[in-house]
Structures are given as C-alpha cells and as structure tokens.
Design an enzyme around this catalytic site. Sequence first.
Site, PDB file in Angstrom:
ATOM      1  N   HIS A 187      17.470   2.305   9.959  1.00 22.63           N
ATOM      2  CA  HIS A 187      16.794   3.553   9.600  1.00 22.63           C
ATOM      3  C   HIS A 187      16.487   4.469  10.786  1.00 22.63           C
ATOM      4  O   HIS A 187      16.302   5.657  10.597  1.00 22.63           O
ATOM      5  CB  HIS A 187      15.502   3.255   8.824  1.00 22.63           C
ATOM      6  CG  HIS A 187      15.760   2.924   7.382  1.00 22.63           C
ATOM      7  ND1 HIS A 187      16.505   1.820   6.987  1.00 22.63           N
ATOM      8  CD2 HIS A 187      15.416   3.560   6.230  1.00 22.63           C
ATOM      9  CE1 HIS A 187      16.574   1.786   5.672  1.00 22.63           C
ATOM     10  NE2 HIS A 187      15.931   2.826   5.179  1.00 22.63           N
ATOM     11  N   ARG A 227      -9.998   9.756  -4.598  1.00 24.46           N
ATOM     12  CA  ARG A 227      -9.952   8.600  -3.688  1.00 24.46           C
ATOM     13  C   ARG A 227      -9.219   7.389  -4.273  1.00 24.46           C
ATOM     14  O   ARG A 227      -9.431   6.256  -3.834  1.00 24.46           O
ATOM     15  CB  ARG A 227     -11.355   8.188  -3.236  1.00 24.46           C
ATOM     16  CG  ARG A 227     -12.093   9.277  -2.478  1.00 24.46           C
ATOM     17  CD  ARG A 227     -13.303   8.742  -1.726  1.00 24.46           C
ATOM     18  NE  ARG A 227     -14.011   9.840  -1.088  1.00 24.46           N
ATOM     19  CZ  ARG A 227     -15.027  10.488  -1.652  1.00 24.46           C
ATOM     20  NH1 ARG A 227     -15.458  10.139  -2.836  1.00 24.46           N
ATOM     21  NH2 ARG A 227     -15.612  11.480  -1.015  1.00 24.46           N
ATOM     22  N   ASN A 248      13.161  -1.659   8.232  1.00 22.30           N
ATOM     23  CA  ASN A 248      13.684  -0.412   8.789  1.00 22.30           C
ATOM     24  C   ASN A 248      15.060  -0.572   9.421  1.00 22.30           C
ATOM     25  O   ASN A 248      15.561   0.346  10.067  1.00 22.30           O
ATOM     26  CB  ASN A 248      12.718   0.129   9.852  1.00 22.30           C
ATOM     27  CG  ASN A 248      11.452   0.671   9.223  1.00 22.30           C
ATOM     28  OD1 ASN A 248      11.523   1.499   8.336  1.00 22.30           O
ATOM     29  ND2 ASN A 248      10.306   0.188   9.680  1.00 22.30           N
ATOM     30  N   GLU A 305      20.769   0.252   0.653  1.00 24.68           N
ATOM     31  CA  GLU A 305      19.506  -0.485   0.852  1.00 24.68           C
ATOM     32  C   GLU A 305      19.646  -1.937   0.384  1.00 24.68           C
ATOM     33  O   GLU A 305      19.014  -2.839   0.927  1.00 24.68           O
ATOM     34  CB  GLU A 305      18.346   0.205   0.114  1.00 24.68           C
ATOM     35  CG  GLU A 305      17.988   1.601   0.646  1.00 24.68           C
ATOM     36  CD  GLU A 305      17.221   1.608   1.975  1.00 24.68           C
ATOM     37  OE1 GLU A 305      17.026   0.536   2.582  1.00 24.68           O
ATOM     38  OE2 GLU A 305      16.827   2.706   2.414  1.00 24.68           O
ATOM     39  N   ARG A 356       7.182  -6.294   8.640  1.00 26.34           N
ATOM     40  CA  ARG A 356       7.621  -5.231   7.728  1.00 26.34           C
ATOM     41  C   ARG A 356       8.578  -4.257   8.416  1.00 26.34           C
ATOM     42  O   ARG A 356       9.378  -3.591   7.763  1.00 26.34           O
ATOM     43  CB  ARG A 356       6.412  -4.485   7.129  1.00 26.34           C
ATOM     44  CG  ARG A 356       6.840  -3.470   6.086  1.00 26.34           C
ATOM     45  CD  ARG A 356       5.751  -3.013   5.134  1.00 26.34           C
ATOM     46  NE  ARG A 356       6.356  -2.143   4.137  1.00 26.34           N
ATOM     47  CZ  ARG A 356       5.789  -1.761   3.017  1.00 26.34           C
ATOM     48  NH1 ARG A 356       4.574  -2.172   2.726  1.00 26.34           N
ATOM     49  NH2 ARG A 356       6.420  -0.983   2.165  1.00 26.34           N
ATOM     50  N   HIS A 364      20.429   9.686   1.613  1.00 25.70           N
ATOM     51  CA  HIS A 364      19.657   8.734   2.424  1.00 25.70           C
ATOM     52  C   HIS A 364      20.454   7.457   2.700  1.00 25.70           C
ATOM     53  O   HIS A 364      20.567   7.017   3.845  1.00 25.70           O
ATOM     54  CB  HIS A 364      18.338   8.407   1.718  1.00 25.70           C
ATOM     55  CG  HIS A 364      17.527   7.370   2.445  1.00 25.70           C
ATOM     56  ND1 HIS A 364      16.926   7.610   3.663  1.00 25.70           N
ATOM     57  CD2 HIS A 364      17.234   6.074   2.143  1.00 25.70           C
ATOM     58  CE1 HIS A 364      16.288   6.525   4.074  1.00 25.70           C
ATOM     59  NE2 HIS A 364      16.461   5.574   3.174  1.00 25.70           N
ATOM     60  N   HIS A 406      17.864   7.847  10.012  1.00 29.19           N
ATOM     61  CA  HIS A 406      16.938   8.966   9.791  1.00 29.19           C
ATOM     62  C   HIS A 406      17.291  10.146  10.693  1.00 29.19           C
ATOM     63  O   HIS A 406      17.158  11.301  10.292  1.00 29.19           O
ATOM     64  CB  HIS A 406      15.495   8.543  10.079  1.00 29.19           C
ATOM     65  CG  HIS A 406      14.814   7.935   8.895  1.00 29.19           C
ATOM     66  ND1 HIS A 406      13.720   7.108   9.011  1.00 29.19           N
ATOM     67  CD2 HIS A 406      15.060   8.030   7.563  1.00 29.19           C
ATOM     68  CE1 HIS A 406      13.330   6.721   7.816  1.00 29.19           C
ATOM     69  NE2 HIS A 406      14.127   7.263   6.922  1.00 29.19           N
ATOM     70  N   LYS A 447       4.611   1.896  -0.087  1.00 33.43           N
ATOM     71  CA  LYS A 447       4.694   3.027   0.836  1.00 33.43           C
ATOM     72  C   LYS A 447       4.783   4.308   0.015  1.00 33.43           C
ATOM     73  O   LYS A 447       5.699   4.476  -0.786  1.00 33.43           O
ATOM     74  CB  LYS A 447       5.930   2.914   1.732  1.00 33.43           C
ATOM     75  CG  LYS A 447       5.714   2.080   2.970  1.00 33.43           C
ATOM     76  CD  LYS A 447       6.818   2.343   4.003  1.00 33.43           C
ATOM     77  CE  LYS A 447       6.629   1.493   5.241  1.00 33.43           C
ATOM     78  NZ  LYS A 447       7.687   1.727   6.238  1.00 33.43           N
ATOM     79  N   LYS A 476      12.187  -7.966  -0.162  1.00 29.21           N
ATOM     80  CA  LYS A 476      11.158  -7.006   0.236  1.00 29.21           C
ATOM     81  C   LYS A 476       9.758  -7.532  -0.069  1.00 29.21           C
ATOM     82  O   LYS A 476       8.849  -7.424   0.757  1.00 29.21           O
ATOM     83  CB  LYS A 476      11.389  -5.672  -0.469  1.00 29.21           C
ATOM     84  CG  LYS A 476      10.360  -4.638  -0.055  1.00 29.21           C
ATOM     85  CD  LYS A 476      10.821  -3.233  -0.271  1.00 29.21           C
ATOM     86  CE  LYS A 476       9.855  -2.265   0.401  1.00 29.21           C
ATOM     87  NZ  LYS A 476      10.253  -0.874   0.233  1.00 29.21           N
ATOM     88  N   GLU A 533       2.841  -2.829   7.886  1.00 28.24           N
ATOM     89  CA  GLU A 533       3.846  -2.687   8.948  1.00 28.24           C
ATOM     90  C   GLU A 533       3.291  -2.872  10.346  1.00 28.24           C
ATOM     91  O   GLU A 533       3.528  -2.058  11.237  1.00 28.24           O
ATOM     92  CB  GLU A 533       4.569  -1.329   8.795  1.00 28.24           C
ATOM     93  CG  GLU A 533       5.908  -1.320   9.527  1.00 28.24           C
ATOM     94  CD  GLU A 533       6.809  -0.183   9.099  1.00 28.24           C
ATOM     95  OE1 GLU A 533       6.938   0.066   7.884  1.00 28.24           O
ATOM     96  OE2 GLU A 533       7.390   0.456   9.981  1.00 28.24           O
TER      97      GLU A 533
END
Lengths: 363, 363
Positions: B243, B118, B240, B181, B236, B260, B247, B139, B222, B232
């Site tokens: 993206h 956990r 993206n 990025e 946030r 990427h 993506h 993330k 960031k 997000e």
Amino acid sequence: MKIPVRAASHSYDVTIGKGILKEATTALDYLFAKADKIVVLTDENVWHSQKDYFEANFPHAYHLHVMPAGETCKSFENYNTVQTFLLEQKCTRKSLIIAFGGGAVGDLAGFVASTYMRGIPFIQVPTTILAHDSAVGGKTAINHALGKNMIGAFYQPEAVIYDITFLHSLNEKEVRSGMAEVIKHALISDAQWVEELLEGEFVTQLPEETLVNYLAHGIQVKAKIVEQDETEQSVRKFLNLGHTYGHAIEAAAGYGRVAHGEAVMIGLLYTLLLSEQYGKVNHQFTKRFLQFALENGYPFEAVHEFTFEQLTEYLLKDKKVDYGQLQFVLLDTIGHPFVQKVELEKCEQIDQQLRALLEEVQQ
Amino acid sequence: MKIPVRAASHSYDVTIGKGILKEATTALDYLFAKADKIVVLTDENVWHSQKDYFEANFPHAYHLHVMPAGETCKSFENYNTVQTFLLEQKCTRKSLIIAFGGGAVGDLAGFVASTYMRGIPFIQVPTTILAHDSAVGGKTAINHALGKNMIGAFYQPEAVIYDITFLHSLNEKEVRSGMAEVIKHALISDAQWVEELLEGEFVTQLPEETLVNYLAHGIQVKAKIVEQDETEQSVRKFLNLGHTYGHAIEAAAGYGRVAHGEAVMIGLLYTLLLSEQYGKVNHQFTKRFLQFALENGYPFEAVHEFTFEQLTEYLLKDKKVDYGQLQFVLLDTIGHPFVQKVELEKCEQIDQQLRALLEEVQQ
C-alpha cells in the site's frame, strides 16, 4: 496534586495546582520524548492574556495555531482548518496536540486529536473554571448548525495539566459560570459539600486555596463516574444534572448570550423543582438554593424571554432523549442522583412552577 | 458462514454467503429491536443496481439517504451533509446506520456513525470484493484535500452482512481491483494459498464457490490480525503490504483514475522487489508474480507516468512514516511479513528495478 482518571479505554492523571505548568510538563517527559512534533492549539483571547506565562513555562519547542475565540472555534469550518494546519505541518501519528484554553478549545482540539489519522495523543491544559469539567473525562465535540456538540467522540487525553495561575485573567461572569459546574458536582455527590457552598463566601470571591480544593473535589467526583461509565451508558448521565433545561435556555438564547454555567444554574433550579415531585427534595431547599444563586449574581431573566413551547423544541434535541421520551437527571436527596423519564406535560407544569417561583422571589 | 472478529473494543460477526441478506438481518433482531430509527446510507450506483434486491430482502422500515458515488462520498462536504440528514431525521444515540455499498460508502458511513452524538451503532453491508477488506476491522475515514483517509476513527461495526449476491453487478475491472486485496491477504499469511491463486483460474473468472472461500479466507486473515492489534500499533501494519508504493501511484494519478486494487498490485510487485533485498524472496518468484498479474489484466502503465521524484512526495505522506522515515511491510518468505525502515535512496533504487523489470517483460 494528582487525581487519577482510570477510564476503560485509557488511564491518566489530572495534575492541579498553582504555578505547576513547567513542573507537570517536565514530569510528562516520557510523552514528549515520543512526539515527533508538538502542536499547541489555543484561541485569540487565551493567547493574548496567557502567552507570556505559557512561553516562560512550557519547556518544549512547538508549532502554534491560534483559533478564533468562543463557539466559532467549534465550527465545522474551524475543524477543517485545524486539520489542514496539521497536514501542512506534516504532523504524523506520533505528533502531540496541546489543547490550551477553555472548554471550546479543549472540545475542538480533542476531537481533532481523536480523528487526525484516526487518533493522535493530546494533553489538556485548561485555562478556565468551567474547563475543570470539560477537560476531564474525554468528551470531545464540535457544533453542527442544527445543534451544539452533535458531532464528537469519547477520546481521553494523555494527561490534564491544570495550572490555577491561568484563572487569574477570568472576569467575574466567567468565574460565576464555571462555579455552576462545581455546584453541580457537589449536588450529585455530597450534601455536606453543598452546605459548605451555600453557607460559604460568594463563589466569585473564594480564597484561592478553597477554590483549588473545590476544583479538585469536582474533578474527583467526575473521575469516579467516568471510571464506572466512560461512554454514558448509565451513571455518567448524572453529570448532566441541570443540563437538559439549561441547554434549552442556552440554545434558545443563541449560544454565547447566556453563559453555559448561568444556563446550567437555571437548569439546576428546574431540576430541584422536578426532584421535589420524583424525589425527596423539599421546597425549602429549592428556595434556599435560588436565594443563594441570586445572592451570587446568577441571572434568571433568560427564562422570561421564551415560552415553554419555544424551549420544547430544544428540550427534545437533548442527547439523552430515549425513544422520543425526555429523560432528566434528578436528585432523590442531595448527593443522590437518578435518571427519570418525564412526560412533556409534567415538564410544562414544572416550567410554570419555575416562572412562578422566580416572580415570587423577585417581587 | 460466520467469521467472528474479536477486536479489543468490540466483538462482532461477519456473515458471508449467497442470498443471506434477509436471514442474516433477521438473526440480528436484537440489534434492530433496540434501534429507534434505521438509516440506510448508500450511493447512487449501488442504489441503482441493488435497490430491488435490497428492498425485497431487508425486513425493516428505514430512512434512505443516497450519496454521490466514488470518492466524492468521502468528502468533508458529504460528511457534513450526512450529519445534517441524521439531525433532520431526529436520529438519536439509539439510531442504527446501515452502510450499504463499497469501500467509500463504508468508510464514510462508519466515520459518521463513530462521531454522530459521539458514536452510534452501524452495520456494514458491503457490495464489492474490495469491501471484504474495508468493511472488516473498523477503519473508518474521510478524505482531506491534502490527503486520502487523513481524518477518521477506529470504530467497529455491530455486524458485517456480506451477501455475495451483490457482487453480480461488478464489472471486470472492479473484480480485478478487489481481488488484489485477496492476493495481499494470501501473501501475508499462507504460501500454499498463494500457489493456489497463481496456478488457478483468472481472478475475474473464479467459480462462485471458490470466490466465497477466498473472501472468507481473506476476512479470517484480517480478523486474526485485528484481534491482536486493533489500532495499528504493531502487526496490523502487515495489512498495508503493497500500500505504501500503491497509494503513491494512486494519489499521483489522481484518485479514481487508477483503481485502488490496481495500484495495490503495482505496490505488491514493488514490495516483492524490496523483499528480495531485506528478506528471502527470490527474483524468480517476483517475475512469476508479475506474469500472473499481467495475464490477469492488471495494468502497470501508471508507473511510467511519474518520475520517482513525483512519487516521493506521496510516499512521505504515508501514515506509517515514523520520525520522518519510510516504513515498508515486506515479506521474509511468502506468508511471513515484517516491517522494515527503508532509506529513500534504497526506495529509488527499487523503483528503478521495477521500471526495468516492467520494460523487460513488456518487450
């Protein structure tokens, strides 16, 4: 009745009562209105016995996924299967999971909710007495081949709806097992409540009203602790009373053979013997507690199936192990728990005492 | 240089500079002193090229686990394998994971750390330019057969140690991909910085000092956003930019075939065209941006390999999809992003514009 749980990460209510599913669900309309999809995760046994009541009282359309019952539900494979189901249903971050079942369903569904797209909302709808414990407080987990509950997250539900109607399908062994966690909640919080339990009806024959009160009381004890320490840095450890030795018995026997609560009951007895040494618990109380457990049909045979050496391997897998040293939750007096590091030698000595006491009583 | 990240759940520093591994690790002695075990998770490629420097500069004993490189590292199977490794090493809640590698290693190691018992602590030691983005902000994720990054958690590291020395082994394609990025961070925050990038040296030939400043600047952008919105819910989403379409290209091509950052660059161009419609971005800027991208060697051929219909399937898997509707991050002006719902018809129209523009420029 509503019991608030004010965890650091998130606050929510546990609603408990008989026949409340429809009403409590309707009261959460603001949650359901936000959901683009509702997914009910349950297991074969629960769905078989509770389907009719659920369908009649759950006022929303939903996608149903029925999982294998028991610990299989918490396997890596099933975790993957459920994620696949959610993706196939095109669930999004706005989708809502309903965990409908006992502890295993709740643990699995909660872990899925905590990790699907990095976290989506879920509601616990527990169907067992044991789940009065597991459904509250945000511990979610799956099992790994090398250990139970080894992979998981602290992730709180949006709400817990605890409709006592579901308990009617439980057999005596399941009630007995679940009541062990109620007894644990009493032992760590309230000497008077412990007296009431020891002097009361058989735990499998409690009047419904008493049972609901006990469950609510147990949830309150747990909620208060989780509010102080959500991620088990300190006082949350108290909730593990009886679990270190109990888990070892459960694991040695192979999960499912000894019920969780039955193993916890053995662990509680072990804890009382340890507490005689490190706390002020007297041996008379320990013997009285054992008598109560035996009268209530809790089995202790499993202890004799394993040597202490066999249990040691599992004891050392306990998540509370700290820099290689075992930690136990003990009682100073009834209602007053504390955490104590204990040498393995001392553990063995208490293990011998436990075996001797069981022989003495069972002769 | 230290950049603080004050996320709601946890605050920590990103330390960035050349040859800082030993010094930055030593400065974190309070973290290492608490750890009962240190586990370094890395991949074959990183370990092959960076082993000597790491061993010479990492001042603690550790257990090493080398994983397959690339997206394989983020498979369900590898996730399970790494958990098995930790259990076999008898790691506890006090054990500390070092995520040593690029984005895939960081994502996998972070998700393992967030779920082992956990949650246990971890430190990001990124080795690529792309990872200036992925290693910061918490993330973490693994891939599912039905979608990239579909299973994961928001879970912050204890620290990020970004030693620029590791970047020396990157090839031109990796540098170019990573810089996409950086360019994204510029576009959402600072028109003047965008000018500097467009007018500056080739992104694959930046002087080291400039590169470090740009990376630090990107991390600051960031960090500021993550501080406002860790999970997000709102701003946030700005991270993206580029993206959604990017993506889709990346997924349609099959992960790994289009890098990427190269896919993000295509997505950024698409976004600029959309921003002409919904914001005040002018077409001259979009064309200038495309020219800059082409001069810097960013490939756009992948666009022609797929029809819009083929991309649609992947567009609709975007995690920002809200009640079935696509959401794009767009620019009002350079440096000023916003979120806009866009109909699929409009998306198709812009897709056609993109194809026409590419043909026009490449004739």
